[in-house]
Motif scaffolding. Sequence first.
Motif, mmCIF file in Angstrom:
data_model
loop_
_atom_site.group_PDB
_atom_site.id
_atom_site.type_symbol
_atom_site.label_atom_id
_atom_site.label_comp_id
_atom_site.label_asym_id
_atom_site.label_seq_id
_atom_site.Cartn_x
_atom_site.Cartn_y
_atom_site.Cartn_z
ATOM 1 N N GLN B 227 0.721 -1.305 -0.011
ATOM 2 C CA GLN B 227 0.638 0.143 -0.438
ATOM 3 C C GLN B 227 0.932 1.450 -0.359
ATOM 4 O O GLN B 227 0.657 2.434 -0.785
ATOM 5 C CB GLN B 227 -0.886 -0.168 1.395
ATOM 6 C CG GLN B 227 -2.448 1.046 0.775
ATOM 7 C CD GLN B 227 -3.341 0.384 1.736
ATOM 8 O OE1 GLN B 227 -2.625 0.277 3.084
ATOM 9 N NE2 GLN B 227 -3.946 0.902 2.105
ATOM 10 N N SER B 228 2.437 1.141 0.505
ATOM 11 C CA SER B 228 2.883 1.709 0.987
ATOM 12 C C SER B 228 4.104 1.503 0.479
ATOM 13 O O SER B 228 4.348 0.447 0.255
ATOM 14 C CB SER B 228 3.315 3.013 1.918
ATOM 15 O OG SER B 228 1.778 2.941 3.100
ATOM 16 N N GLN B 291 -15.806 12.023 8.925
ATOM 17 C CA GLN B 291 -14.193 11.115 8.933
ATOM 18 C C GLN B 291 -15.394 10.177 10.354
ATOM 19 O O GLN B 291 -14.795 8.826 10.553
ATOM 20 C CB GLN B 291 -13.374 12.063 9.767
ATOM 21 C CG GLN B 291 -12.488 12.521 8.755
ATOM 22 C CD GLN B 291 -11.726 13.586 8.873
ATOM 23 O OE1 GLN B 291 -12.211 14.535 10.217
ATOM 24 N NE2 GLN B 291 -10.119 14.011 8.178
ATOM 25 N N THR C 162 -7.168 14.473 6.175
ATOM 26 C CA THR C 162 -5.819 12.870 6.327
ATOM 27 C C THR C 162 -7.494 12.319 8.243
ATOM 28 O O THR C 162 -8.231 10.931 7.974
ATOM 29 C CB THR C 162 -5.436 12.447 6.648
ATOM 30 O OG1 THR C 162 -4.892 12.825 5.476
ATOM 31 C CG2 THR C 162 -5.171 10.936 7.175
ATOM 32 N N GLY C 163 -7.636 13.036 8.647
ATOM 33 C CA GLY C 163 -8.933 12.407 10.055
ATOM 34 C C GLY C 163 -8.439 13.569 11.235
ATOM 35 O O GLY C 163 -7.795 15.029 10.658
ATOM 36 N N SER C 167 -1.935 10.834 14.400
ATOM 37 C CA SER C 167 -2.536 10.935 13.408
ATOM 38 C C SER C 167 -2.261 11.149 11.870
ATOM 39 O O SER C 167 -2.041 10.685 10.879
ATOM 40 C CB SER C 167 -2.479 9.251 13.509
ATOM 41 O OG SER C 167 -4.062 9.084 13.467
ATOM 42 N N ASN C 170 0.727 11.297 9.977
ATOM 43 C CA ASN C 170 1.530 10.331 10.233
ATOM 44 C C ASN C 170 0.854 9.393 9.497
ATOM 45 O O ASN C 170 0.878 7.976 9.872
ATOM 46 C CB ASN C 170 2.365 10.206 11.844
ATOM 47 C CG ASN C 170 3.574 10.230 11.089
ATOM 48 O OD1 ASN C 170 4.181 9.785 10.382
ATOM 49 N ND2 ASN C 170 4.152 9.390 12.643
ATOM 50 N N ASP C 171 -0.436 9.370 8.793
ATOM 51 C CA ASP C 171 -1.058 8.571 8.009
ATOM 52 C C ASP C 171 -1.122 8.292 6.295
ATOM 53 O O ASP C 171 -1.790 8.581 5.931
ATOM 54 C CB ASP C 171 -2.504 8.505 8.682
ATOM 55 C CG ASP C 171 -2.671 7.209 8.562
ATOM 56 O OD1 ASP C 171 -2.869 6.740 8.004
ATOM 57 O OD2 ASP C 171 -3.935 7.054 9.457
ATOM 58 N N PRO C 172 0.466 7.693 6.115
ATOM 59 C CA PRO C 172 0.114 7.860 4.987
ATOM 60 C C PRO C 172 -0.142 6.403 4.477
ATOM 61 O O PRO C 172 -0.937 6.857 2.828
ATOM 62 C CB PRO C 172 1.768 7.979 4.304
ATOM 63 C CG PRO C 172 2.442 6.945 5.848
ATOM 64 C CD PRO C 172 1.314 7.180 7.118
ATOM 65 N N VAL C 173 -1.006 6.032 4.755
ATOM 66 C CA VAL C 173 -1.617 5.319 4.025
ATOM 67 C C VAL C 173 -3.063 5.294 3.660
ATOM 68 O O VAL C 173 -3.916 5.677 2.695
ATOM 69 C CB VAL C 173 -1.942 3.446 4.777
ATOM 70 C CG1 VAL C 173 -2.987 2.647 4.633
ATOM 71 C CG2 VAL C 173 -0.315 2.668 5.109
ATOM 72 N N ARG C 174 -3.416 6.728 5.161
ATOM 73 C CA ARG C 174 -4.735 7.057 4.346
ATOM 74 C C ARG C 174 -4.341 8.256 3.185
ATOM 75 O O ARG C 174 -4.989 8.691 2.781
ATOM 76 C CB ARG C 174 -5.503 7.325 5.481
ATOM 77 C CG ARG C 174 -7.101 8.124 5.117
ATOM 78 C CD ARG C 174 -7.813 8.867 6.861
ATOM 79 N NE ARG C 174 -7.798 7.048 7.288
ATOM 80 C CZ ARG C 174 -8.904 6.964 7.190
ATOM 81 N NH1 ARG C 174 -9.822 7.132 6.172
ATOM 82 N NH2 ARG C 174 -9.235 5.948 7.688
ATOM 83 N N ALA C 196 3.690 13.834 7.400
ATOM 84 C CA ALA C 196 4.671 12.912 6.870
ATOM 85 C C ALA C 196 2.905 12.148 5.796
ATOM 86 O O ALA C 196 3.624 11.322 5.024
ATOM 87 C CB ALA C 196 4.665 11.939 8.101
ATOM 88 N N LEU C 199 3.157 11.500 2.014
ATOM 89 C CA LEU C 199 4.813 11.093 1.675
ATOM 90 C C LEU C 199 3.456 10.009 0.846
ATOM 91 O O LEU C 199 3.980 9.371 -0.263
ATOM 92 C CB LEU C 199 5.690 9.948 2.337
ATOM 93 C CG LEU C 199 6.750 11.202 3.713
ATOM 94 C CD1 LEU C 199 7.176 10.608 4.023
ATOM 95 C CD2 LEU C 199 7.529 11.560 2.310
#
Lengths: 371, 323, 311, 503
Positions: B227-228, B291, C162-163, C167, C170-174, C196, C199
Amino acid sequence: MSTASVPLPNWITYVLIPLVNLVLAFLVSGFVVWLIGENPIDALVLLVQGALGNGEGIGFTLFYATSFIFTGLSVAVAVHAGLFNIGSEGQAYLGGLGCALVALALDHYVPWYVTMPFAIVGAAIFGAAWAFVPAWLQAKRGSHIVITTIMFNFIGAPLMVYLLAHVLIVPGKMAPETRTFLEGGQLPKLDWLMAMFDTTIGSAPLNVSFLIALVMAFLVWLLIWRTKLGYEMRTLGLSPTAAVYAGIPYARTVIIAMLISGGLAGMMALNPVMGSSARLQVEFVGGAGYVGIAVALMGRNHPFGIILAAILFGVLYQGGDAVSFDMPEINRNMILMIQGLVILFVGALEFMLRPTFVRIYQTLAGARAVS
Amino acid sequence: MMYYDTLISILGSTIRLSIPLIFTALAGLFSERAGVFDIGLEGKMLGGAFAAATVAYLTGSPWLGLLAAIGTSVAFSALHGFASITNRGNQIISGVAINFLVAGLTVVLGQAWFSQGGRTPQLGAEARFGAIILPGAESLRSVPIIGPLYANVISGNNALTYLAFVAVPLSWWILYRTRFGLRLRAVGENPGAVDTAGISVTWLRYRAVLCAGFLCGFSGAYLSTAQSAAFIENMSAGKGYIALAALIFAKWKPVPVMFACLLFGFLDAFANFMQGKAVPFIGEVPVQFFQALPYVLTCILLAGFIGVAHPPKAGGVPYTKER
Amino acid sequence: ADIKPAIVYGTGGKFDKSFNESAYNGAEKFKKETGIAYRDFEPTGDTQGEQALRNFASKGFNPVIAVSFAWTSALQKVAAEFPKTKFVLIDDSLDLPNVRSVKYKENEGSYVAGIMAAMASKTGKIGFVGGMDIPLIRKFECGYEQGARAANPKIEVLQNMTGTTDSAWNDPVRGGELAKNQIDQGADVVYAAAGATGLGVLQTAADNKKLSVGVDSNQNYLHPGSVLTSVVKRVDLAVYDAFSDAKNGKFTAGTQELGLKEDGVGAAMDDNNKSLVTPEMKAAVDKAKADVISGAVKVHDYTTDNTCPKS
Amino acid sequence: MSQSPAIELVGIDKKFGTVHANKDINLTVAKGTIHGIIGENGAGKSTLMSIIYGFYHADSGEIRVNGTPVVIRDSQAAIATGIGMVHQHFMLVENFTVLENVMLGVEGGALLARGVASARTELKRLETDYGLEVDPDAVIEELPVGLQQRVEILKAMYRGAEILILDEPTGVLTPAEADHLFRILRVLRDQGKTVILITHKLREIMAITDTVSVMRRGEMVATRKTSETTVEELAELMVGRRVLLRVEKGPANPGDFVLSVRNLTVKDSRGVVMVDNVSFDVRAGEIVGIAGVAGNGQSELLEALAGIRKPASGEILLNGKTIDKVDPALLRSLGLAHIPEDRHHMGLVLKFEEYENSVLGYHHDPAYSRGPFLNLDAMRKDAEDKIKKYDIRPPNARLRTANFSGGNQQKIVVAREIERDPKMLLIGQPTRGVDIGAIEFIHRRIIEMRDAGKAILLVSVELDEIRALSDRILVMFAGHVVGEKTADAGEQTLGLMMAGIAA
Ligand SMILES: Nc1ncnc2c1ncn2[C@@H]1O[C@H](COP(=O)(O)OP(=O)(O)OP(=O)(O)O)[C@@H](O)[C@H]1O
Ligand SMILES: Nc1ncnc2c1ncn2[C@@H]1O[C@H](COP(=O)(O)OP(=O)(O)OP(=O)(O)O)[C@@H](O)[C@H]1O
Ligand SMILES: [Mg+2]
Ligand SMILES: [Mg+2]
């Protein structure tokens, strides 16, 4: 012969074994510190000195411990009723809203000691309210409280961010936070407490909520072991069928236990919000709710044990800061790891050394009996 | 057609978001059906992610990364087993401890080795699990309805995604069709019955817990190498807990676990998609509402549809013969 | 004069590849040039931030830099306690005689990036992924949108946050998932202002052969040929200047607002994105910059009224 | 011919912490016999058997099987040696089918499919050979206890046990079921297998065993040929004093109606009708016994009357007043006491200290509380009084309830409910798994209650108990009350009614 059911004196079970386990945790941590290229002994000295070496360090240690006492009690009360409340984090977050609203409303008009009781109630009510829905869902719909409380943590965070970033924020300010409370909305520091021990608190934010936490610990002890409600909660927690038999109303007991639990979590907010930063900020709970789980479990869900465990975690937080301040290679993540090791050894591996101690104890006791 | 494209996009997103949940929830399934609660899924996933990224970076092979992730995650499982099975410690404390430990340790090591703030270096395409284009995806794309679904949702995922969907029936088969599965389910319900049948409760539970570690390795590798393209501090971001929720939601059964994870993934994807969109009659809704939406919906579903979920009877209780 | 400088980073941590890392780079540069060592600290929360500031001040460090608006209130207290120590506050302002406040006009930097994004977009859709939904991030977004509209009035800007917890940074996945979403909806340039988390956004854009815009530090090098530009915020300069000024006895208090004019913000151009920047784009960027500096164009600052006009 | 004994125990010793459960036990069990073991609650019978089965390890001593010393490291080893055991507390996986339970541990291969087929055939064979009938696909938790026990026996047989240990198997069986079990045991013996049978029922010992051993407080005090001993002697050996085996009671003196049940229908949690349109009355000063095979609705009836289970329809009147709330607390306040069938799950919280259990359900009583607080002194004082009066051992109100043996746990419940001096007393299985010393004691208390003018409803699967105590007997079958008899009704008649055959 097996050792599990051999009774050991309390001082071994509750003092010596945990201490030895703590030492083990530090030994392993020391190993990692050494791997990173720092001197573990120096680090330990720094840690202990930073946390307990002077009035200010102690002040910080107890400041952190205060938050953990509240959340630990919160988790423990629920556990006694057989409920695993993972939602202390979110309940504390909402509790912050409760006490901030009180402080914002009153700080112009009255001194802190008038604000305080309202703030306690406000924090408790908001925390309890956030626990109410999961409690109701558990009591009436049988929804698993572990999930619903986790969900409510995730629901609480956006709600608070919305309120702070769009409603409560001071126009023109960058940070999503309320205005700073005036004196009337701040809990005074406990300088006098430290002064009693001939030391000064310095800048440590140790404040009146520490005393509130101790009072709450006593009240929880009273509640659990000395009241009818506590008896009913424990019955429900240990044997739901016996609770039915005894005529203990399930829904009512579950909801009350969770309201108390949520209320205690909510009160945690008094410490950082009114006692330290004097304003409500995003993410001020900072994981104290989750640490509360560890604290409650390590304190065996007994208020006294919780206070001790909370102080231990306070030491780690504050001492960790001190270490990372002076040893650049050791940062906050190292401290997180050490916490993990402490929880592991003192909590999860608590029985690891028991058989050894039983054997030693029996040998010594036997020798004494013979002579 | 616009709506259909949107739907396809959300479904694609659903799949991507569900995969780590599926692996992790299946991991929890093995452990908890054997009577060992596992709050430490989160930590194992994170540890796996770190190991995968590190090894994939060093060797350039995502598969070696996966192997490392499995190894790491299994090691933490063994630790969990040592604490909660051998030493009869509290399973929840042990899990919480592992979560703390891994969260700290990964960054400490990452920083010590790579000096990028605990992150691992960015992985090149060859060191990651890339998209696998299934045969005919491009030529079928233009077929109405089926085409986009095949090309954009079913095809074009990475190897781990397909493995996740293999893992579900496989887990079911192991649990319900093999000796190991029978014993595993039994030990979670009544370890006494297993013990008196002459089977070692300890070893059985260890194996179950190691299975959990094995599966968590996949979810970890998925996070950082599919995923990353790197490990980042705390990149599991609570997925372990969500997977646990899915597990409870699915009442500890493999196929429902998959659907629960897909549902959670879908809610998440849907919320992402709805962000910043005007809702008819209401207008723009605060981002925070969307969210929170997946979690609100989960509560509503829990309250409305699934009723009481009974965990395995012996769950969370260390097995002792003596009182 | 000999100085003992110190830095307290924001909670993102010093190696966030963007904001804090920029501050770190400034300090490193100063160290390299002057040989003067400095101390730094990465707090995890509010209490620690205040503690660290006070710790540095009480141990005689001077100047002390607070790299985040999160330390505003803390610094307000600490700066009053140590009137002799010089402090620098990044990203927010404090009116104290010993505090230098450095704020950035992120809206201006984003404006330029918006122009580039709109011009680079073939689909007429571009995206924005923010970290947490706070005014600062809205400020980035609003400037970006305004710039994009200036280049292409019909441009559509998709945006996501993001949120709601730490986090979110710091949540590159999301972040990647949100970017993929926007790409699926047609966006072909995605701007990440999310620490982050970004990224993941940049990675996803690169994976999908789309363009992205980095933030705070120059992130063009992360995916050469995919990162269109980075909206840099020269925190490194602020740190470097503060250290130098203190060293040379030229430290001044007061608020600095650094925009395009002061080179405090800007769109990074280097070898990594050279191939992506067309001459027309370059010209448009130069013109926009001149217009903003001259005042001909006013880029709206979200934080002044918490709104973003949609015209 | 001198055949070596099936089992020989030499100097077996076992301690649980401070509890000395087995003290230097020597025992010889001859091959092809049924060997009974009796002893009071907590005498150490189960412990001894569990040691043979490899479930516990003796601290010292030796086990010989067929004359050769063996080391039984775990149950696997015991099974391999040909030892099978039916535990006092069943070791079944409740959400598994019969078949799965039987197969567990002997699946015959890594995959289940093949083993399932052969297990099915083997079960069929055991069924025909021994009359052990049970649906292999039934889920355990849906089976009545009698059948669950049959599954336990099947498990042992399926594993090819040559020596079968049964720990209190008849506690949950009807006389007919018990007789059936004994027939099976005789068949087994006649095939040369060895059976060790633990029971509290001397009648059973006399009826079926060849030899009997008596344990008292961890020691093996005697072994007798069954044909050469008497019930009285065994009882005395067990308890260490003379016991009265018959309940002495005068004629009843019924007074006002205390409890009236009208057209009561109760469903269980799955919605199955368990009590079907039942009506009866209980008057002051009489004991009404409800006889029936377990699982015919008695449990649900008792729970409905105690306010634990909501009736589907019908009416319950207490002292002439309709009870329309499902609330045990309310009923208690109206003078209803309840000794539940299941002391482990209902009557007691095993992790509580003894004194905490001795107020369970009555903690709101002003005698034990002050406002919202508990009065711990009063609670402990009260508990100690009950401990003395009911001879609860060990006499320690601060001991965890789990650490009392089953009989003493039952006494804790009985003491609590009887000492309330209720108007109406519901009793479920008062002496299940309780030794004769305690049975005698509990029975006497119940009669005293009746003579004091209390109304008593007694549910028991022990027909002897029902007949000994009741003034009137109602027989339940399939949710209906199929008939009422007086106390002198013959066992035969009642047995037939319980089987639903005659009314
Ligand atoms: N530090 C502790 N950790 C864990 N459990 C404890 C601890 N201290 C006491 N307990 C247990 O908690 C329960 C209540 O203890 P508590 O001291 O509150 O009351 P008590 O000892 O029963 O009363 P009293 O002190 O009046 O005799 C007891 O079961 C005790 O064994
Ligand atoms: N697992 C155990 N841990 C600790 N103590 C035990 C355990 N099992 C039995 N005991 C204690 O050992 C003693 C003997 O118990 P055991 O169960 O063997 O008695 P029993 O003769 O089978 O009694 P009952 O007729 O009630 O079944 C009792 O005091 C009991 O409390
Ligand atoms: Mg005490
Ligand atoms: Mg027994």
